[in-house]
Motif scaffolding. Structure first.
Motif, PDB file in Angstrom:
ATOM      1  N   MET A  36       0.844  -1.192   0.000  1.00  0.00           N
ATOM      2  CA  MET A  36       0.000   0.000   0.000  1.00  0.00           C
ATOM      3  C   MET A  36       0.881   1.244   0.000  1.00  0.00           C
ATOM      4  N   LEU A  37       0.514   2.212  -0.785  1.00  0.00           N
ATOM      5  CA  LEU A  37       1.273   3.452  -0.871  1.00  0.00           C
ATOM      6  C   LEU A  37       0.952   4.356   0.318  1.00  0.00           C
ATOM      7  N   PRO A  38       1.967   5.073   0.821  1.00  0.00           N
ATOM      8  CA  PRO A  38       1.720   5.953   1.973  1.00  0.00           C
ATOM      9  C   PRO A  38       0.880   7.158   1.572  1.00  0.00           C
ATOM     10  N   PRO A  39       0.164   7.751   2.536  1.00  0.00           N
ATOM     11  CA  PRO A  39      -0.610   8.954   2.234  1.00  0.00           C
ATOM     12  C   PRO A  39       0.320  10.123   1.933  1.00  0.00           C
ATOM     13  N   LEU A  40      -0.207  11.116   1.249  1.00  0.00           N
ATOM     14  CA  LEU A  40       0.581  12.289   0.870  1.00  0.00           C
ATOM     15  C   LEU A  40       0.125  13.534   1.621  1.00  0.00           C
ATOM     16  N   ASN A  41      -0.273  13.362   2.881  1.00  0.00           N
ATOM     17  CA  ASN A  41      -0.823  14.464   3.683  1.00  0.00           C
ATOM     18  C   ASN A  41       0.072  15.702   3.689  1.00  0.00           C
ATOM     19  N   ALA A  42       1.376  15.523   3.688  1.00  0.00           N
ATOM     20  CA  ALA A  42       2.296  16.655   3.789  1.00  0.00           C
ATOM     21  C   ALA A  42       2.585  17.304   2.436  1.00  0.00           C
ATOM     22  N   ILE A  43       2.059  16.763   1.367  1.00  0.00           N
ATOM     23  CA  ILE A  43       2.345  17.277   0.034  1.00  0.00           C
ATOM     24  C   ILE A  43       1.400  18.420  -0.341  1.00  0.00           C
ATOM     25  N   ARG A  44       1.978  19.516  -0.814  1.00  0.00           N
ATOM     26  CA  ARG A  44       1.231  20.615  -1.424  1.00  0.00           C
ATOM     27  C   ARG A  44       1.916  20.877  -2.756  1.00  0.00           C
ATOM     28  N   ALA A  45       1.248  20.547  -3.848  1.00  0.00           N
ATOM     29  CA  ALA A  45       1.895  20.581  -5.163  1.00  0.00           C
ATOM     30  C   ALA A  45       1.145  21.483  -6.135  1.00  0.00           C
ATOM     31  N   LEU A  46       1.907  22.233  -6.890  1.00  0.00           N
ATOM     32  CA  LEU A  46       1.395  22.991  -8.019  1.00  0.00           C
ATOM     33  C   LEU A  46       1.862  22.225  -9.254  1.00  0.00           C
ATOM     34  N   VAL A  47       0.936  21.601  -9.942  1.00  0.00           N
ATOM     35  CA  VAL A  47       1.254  20.715 -11.059  1.00  0.00           C
ATOM     36  C   VAL A  47       1.280  21.536 -12.343  1.00  0.00           C
ATOM     37  N   THR A  48       2.439  21.603 -12.977  1.00  0.00           N
ATOM     38  CA  THR A  48       2.617  22.458 -14.150  1.00  0.00           C
ATOM     39  C   THR A  48       2.649  21.679 -15.465  1.00  0.00           C
TER      40      THR A  48
ATOM     41  N   VAL B 144      -3.089  15.670 -10.494  1.00  0.00           N
ATOM     42  CA  VAL B 144      -3.772  16.331  -9.373  1.00  0.00           C
ATOM     43  C   VAL B 144      -4.745  15.356  -8.718  1.00  0.00           C
ATOM     44  N   LYS B 145      -5.501  14.644  -9.523  1.00  0.00           N
ATOM     45  CA  LYS B 145      -6.471  13.678  -8.996  1.00  0.00           C
ATOM     46  C   LYS B 145      -5.764  12.579  -8.196  1.00  0.00           C
ATOM     47  N   ALA B 146      -4.640  12.093  -8.709  1.00  0.00           N
ATOM     48  CA  ALA B 146      -3.895  11.038  -8.009  1.00  0.00           C
ATOM     49  C   ALA B 146      -3.351  11.536  -6.670  1.00  0.00           C
ATOM     50  N   ILE B 147      -2.821  12.743  -6.643  1.00  0.00           N
ATOM     51  CA  ILE B 147      -2.294  13.304  -5.387  1.00  0.00           C
ATOM     52  C   ILE B 147      -3.415  13.497  -4.380  1.00  0.00           C
ATOM     53  N   ARG B 148      -4.531  14.053  -4.834  1.00  0.00           N
ATOM     54  CA  ARG B 148      -5.659  14.283  -3.932  1.00  0.00           C
ATOM     55  C   ARG B 148      -6.247  12.978  -3.421  1.00  0.00           C
ATOM     56  N   SER B 149      -6.234  11.938  -4.241  1.00  0.00           N
ATOM     57  CA  SER B 149      -6.794  10.649  -3.808  1.00  0.00           C
ATOM     58  C   SER B 149      -5.990  10.041  -2.658  1.00  0.00           C
ATOM     59  N   ARG B 150      -4.752  10.499  -2.497  1.00  0.00           N
ATOM     60  CA  ARG B 150      -3.904  10.015  -1.400  1.00  0.00           C
ATOM     61  C   ARG B 150      -3.738  11.090  -0.333  1.00  0.00           C
ATOM     62  N   HIS B 151      -4.710  12.013  -0.270  1.00  0.00           N
ATOM     63  CA  HIS B 151      -4.833  13.018   0.793  1.00  0.00           C
ATOM     64  C   HIS B 151      -3.795  14.129   0.725  1.00  0.00           C
ATOM     65  N   GLY B 152      -3.185  14.329  -0.432  1.00  0.00           N
ATOM     66  CA  GLY B 152      -2.315  15.479  -0.627  1.00  0.00           C
ATOM     67  C   GLY B 152      -3.127  16.636  -1.179  1.00  0.00           C
ATOM     68  N   GLN B 153      -2.528  17.795  -1.222  1.00  0.00           N
ATOM     69  CA  GLN B 153      -3.157  18.967  -1.810  1.00  0.00           C
ATOM     70  C   GLN B 153      -2.461  19.245  -3.137  1.00  0.00           C
ATOM     71  N   ALA B 154      -3.235  19.485  -4.164  1.00  0.00           N
ATOM     72  CA  ALA B 154      -2.645  19.745  -5.473  1.00  0.00           C
ATOM     73  C   ALA B 154      -3.556  20.634  -6.302  1.00  0.00           C
ATOM     74  N   TRP B 155      -2.931  21.465  -7.121  1.00  0.00           N
ATOM     75  CA  TRP B 155      -3.641  22.352  -8.017  1.00  0.00           C
ATOM     76  C   TRP B 155      -2.973  22.299  -9.380  1.00  0.00           C
ATOM     77  N   ALA B 156      -3.769  22.345 -10.416  1.00  0.00           N
ATOM     78  CA  ALA B 156      -3.235  22.327 -11.782  1.00  0.00           C
ATOM     79  C   ALA B 156      -2.995  23.752 -12.274  1.00  0.00           C
ATOM     80  N   LEU B 157      -1.820  23.993 -12.791  1.00  0.00           N
ATOM     81  CA  LEU B 157      -1.470  25.243 -13.450  1.00  0.00           C
ATOM     82  C   LEU B 157      -0.568  24.893 -14.640  1.00  0.00           C
ATOM     83  N   PRO B 158      -1.169  24.356 -15.711  1.00  0.00           N
ATOM     84  CA  PRO B 158      -0.353  23.964 -16.867  1.00  0.00           C
ATOM     85  C   PRO B 158       0.444  25.159 -17.401  1.00  0.00           C
TER      86      PRO B 158
END
Length: 104
Positions: free
Chosen positions: A1-13, A23-37
Motif C-alpha cells: 500500500m502506498l503511503p498517504p501524501l498528507n504533507a504534500i502541497r503541489a502545483l502541477v505544471t 492532481v487527482k492522483a495526489i488528492r486521492s492520497r490526501h495530498g493537496q494539489a492544483w493544476a497550473l499547466p
C-alpha cells in the motif's frame, strides 16, 4: 500500500490532460494539489522540411518516439504519407506510457 501524501502541497505544471490526472492522483492520497499547466502541446503546421523528413523515413532504420504527444501528433502525419510504413523500421519508446501509446 502506498503511503498517504498528507504533507504534500503541489502545483502541477504539466500540460493537460496529464496535469488533471496527476492532481487527482495526489488528492486521492490526501495530498493537496492544483493544476497550473505552463504549456500547451499543439500540432505544428506541416513545413516543407517536415514533409521531406517524413517522406525520407525509408532511409531510417530506427525511430525513437519520445512522448505520448509525439505518438498522438506524429503517427497520423506518418500515416498520411506512408499508408504502409517502411518494413525495416525498428520503433523505440522513451518510456512505458509512450510504448503503450505506440502499441495502441
Amino acid at each position: 500500500m502506498l503511503p498517504p501524501l498528507n504533507a504534500i502541497r503541489a502545483l502541477v505544471t504539466r500540460p493537460q490532460p496529464q496535469a488533471a490526472s496527476l492532481v487527482k492522483a495526489i488528492r486521492s492520497r490526501h495530498g493537496q494539489a492544483w493544476a497550473l499547466p505552463m504549456l500547451e502541446i499543439v500540432p505544428l503546421a506541416v513545413s516543407q522540411s517536415m514533409h521531406h523528413r517524413v517522406l525520407s523515413l525509408a532511409q531510417c532504420r530506427k525511430i525513437i518516439v519520445t512522448s505520448c504527444h509525439a505518438v498522438h501528433f506524429g503517427l497520423p502525419l506518418i500515416n498520411q504519407y506512408w499508408p504502409q510504413p517502411p518494413v525495416a523500421l525498428d520503433w523505440y519508446a522513451g518510456g512505458p506510457s509512450t510504448a503503450a501509446a505506440l502499441q495502441a
